[in-house]
Design a protein around this motif. Sequence first.
Motif, short mmCIF file in Angstrom:
data_model
loop_
_atom_site.label_atom_id
_atom_site.label_comp_id
_atom_site.label_asym_id
_atom_site.label_seq_id
_atom_site.Cartn_x
_atom_site.Cartn_y
_atom_site.Cartn_z
N GLN A 1 54.21 -22.92 10.34
CA GLN A 1 52.80 -22.54 10.25
C GLN A 1 52.49 -21.48 11.29
O GLN A 1 52.46 -21.73 12.48
CB GLN A 1 51.92 -23.77 10.48
CG GLN A 1 50.44 -23.52 10.34
CD GLN A 1 49.63 -24.74 10.74
OE1 GLN A 1 49.82 -25.31 11.81
NE2 GLN A 1 48.73 -25.16 9.87
N GLY A 2 52.27 -20.26 10.85
CA GLY A 2 51.96 -19.17 11.75
C GLY A 2 50.52 -19.21 12.23
O GLY A 2 49.72 -20.03 11.77
N PRO A 3 50.17 -18.31 13.16
CA PRO A 3 48.82 -18.30 13.72
C PRO A 3 47.86 -17.40 12.96
O PRO A 3 48.27 -16.58 12.13
CB PRO A 3 49.06 -17.73 15.13
CG PRO A 3 50.18 -16.76 14.92
CD PRO A 3 51.07 -17.38 13.87
N VAL A 4 46.59 -17.55 13.28
CA VAL A 4 45.58 -16.64 12.74
C VAL A 4 45.72 -15.29 13.43
O VAL A 4 46.28 -15.18 14.53
CB VAL A 4 44.15 -17.20 12.92
CG1 VAL A 4 44.02 -18.54 12.23
CG2 VAL A 4 43.80 -17.32 14.40
N GLY A 5 45.20 -14.24 12.79
CA GLY A 5 45.30 -12.89 13.34
C GLY A 5 44.09 -12.55 14.19
O GLY A 5 43.08 -12.09 13.67
N HIS A 6 44.20 -12.75 15.49
CA HIS A 6 43.05 -12.57 16.37
C HIS A 6 42.53 -11.14 16.40
O HIS A 6 41.34 -10.90 16.57
CB HIS A 6 43.40 -13.04 17.78
CG HIS A 6 43.67 -14.49 17.88
ND1 HIS A 6 44.94 -15.02 17.78
CD2 HIS A 6 42.84 -15.56 18.01
CE1 HIS A 6 44.88 -16.33 17.85
NE2 HIS A 6 43.62 -16.69 18.01
N PHE A 7 43.42 -10.18 16.24
CA PHE A 7 43.01 -8.78 16.25
C PHE A 7 43.07 -8.21 14.82
O PHE A 7 43.57 -7.12 14.60
CB PHE A 7 43.89 -7.98 17.21
CG PHE A 7 43.60 -8.28 18.65
CD1 PHE A 7 42.58 -7.62 19.31
CD2 PHE A 7 44.32 -9.25 19.33
CE1 PHE A 7 42.30 -7.91 20.65
CE2 PHE A 7 44.05 -9.55 20.66
CZ PHE A 7 43.02 -8.87 21.33
N GLU B 1 43.04 -18.87 1.46
CA GLU B 1 44.25 -19.64 1.14
C GLU B 1 45.42 -19.08 1.95
O GLU B 1 45.93 -18.00 1.67
CB GLU B 1 44.56 -19.55 -0.36
CG GLU B 1 43.53 -20.24 -1.24
CD GLU B 1 43.56 -21.76 -1.11
OE1 GLU B 1 44.52 -22.29 -0.50
OE2 GLU B 1 42.64 -22.42 -1.61
N THR B 2 45.83 -19.79 2.97
CA THR B 2 46.97 -19.41 3.78
C THR B 2 47.55 -20.63 4.47
O THR B 2 46.80 -21.54 4.84
CB THR B 2 46.58 -18.35 4.84
OG1 THR B 2 47.73 -18.08 5.67
CG2 THR B 2 45.44 -18.84 5.72
N LYS B 3 48.85 -20.65 4.63
CA LYS B 3 49.48 -21.74 5.40
C LYS B 3 49.39 -21.47 6.89
O LYS B 3 49.60 -22.36 7.71
CB LYS B 3 50.96 -21.89 5.01
CG LYS B 3 51.82 -20.70 5.42
CD LYS B 3 53.30 -20.98 5.29
CE LYS B 3 54.11 -19.78 5.84
NZ LYS B 3 55.54 -20.06 5.97
#
Length: 273
Positions: A261-267, A211-213
């Motif tokens: 809407q922020g991004p996913v955390g690739h690292f 659950e995240t925006k």
Amino acid sequence: MNAETKSRVSVALTIAGSDSGGGAGIQADLRTFAFHCVHGTSAITCVTAQNTLGVMRVDAIPPEAVVAQIQAVIEDIGVQAAKTGMLLNQEIISAVAQQVETLQISNLVVDPVMVSRTGAQLIDDEAVKTLRDVLIPQATIVTPNRYEAQILSNLPINSLDDMGAAAQVIYENLGAKAVLVKGGGMQGTLRGVDVWFDGQKLEVLTTKLVETKNTHGTGCTLSAAIAANLAMGKELWSAVQQAKEYVTNALTDSINIGKGQGPVGHFFSLLHN
């Protein structure tokens, strides 16, 4: 081990648009490649002015410049896998498809960026037709979201059975070696559930629901992770499974930046050190 030996790493190519906000497109793809210890190369198809709130401007790169980027990479460095993202228009799609065929680019992951997760069409009908007719048939795997799968299959998608039926129709009619229909745009318990079909087996991929925006770049990241795993020599089904796990973890550590809407955390695995 000498420096020359250490430099022999797998190489992947992303052919996509630039996201000035850094959450999707080329920027997300290169971060994903780097996380997998794959050297990332790129051919930029368009430049966008965007942030977490939306896209303010899009400028296409001339098809000849896109072709030159692809040729420069392939003819010198070579790649073990490639992925496509936002190709923007019919001319660029045709040029990219021709290069894939001429340069015999293998392990091609096609993320058919043409409709957003909310259902807004991003490219015109002629571009959609060209994508369907000349690029997807060359794909090792195509990864449409719910709305893209509806267009490609001509079927409504409202259930898990619908997703499976669409995956089979796309496989049978368009020529890709495998299809992954993504469920990010589905509702309720189907949100985030993906369906795979490769002509032999129909599989449902489920992971924990995060659950995240902050989900910007999820589709780009998934297709880039598949390409990275293929570049490392992974079998296709294994590459898809591992990519799905990677995206789920990246969502778990998504980045809360900006006003939207922020991004996913690739690292993600480095964030806790």
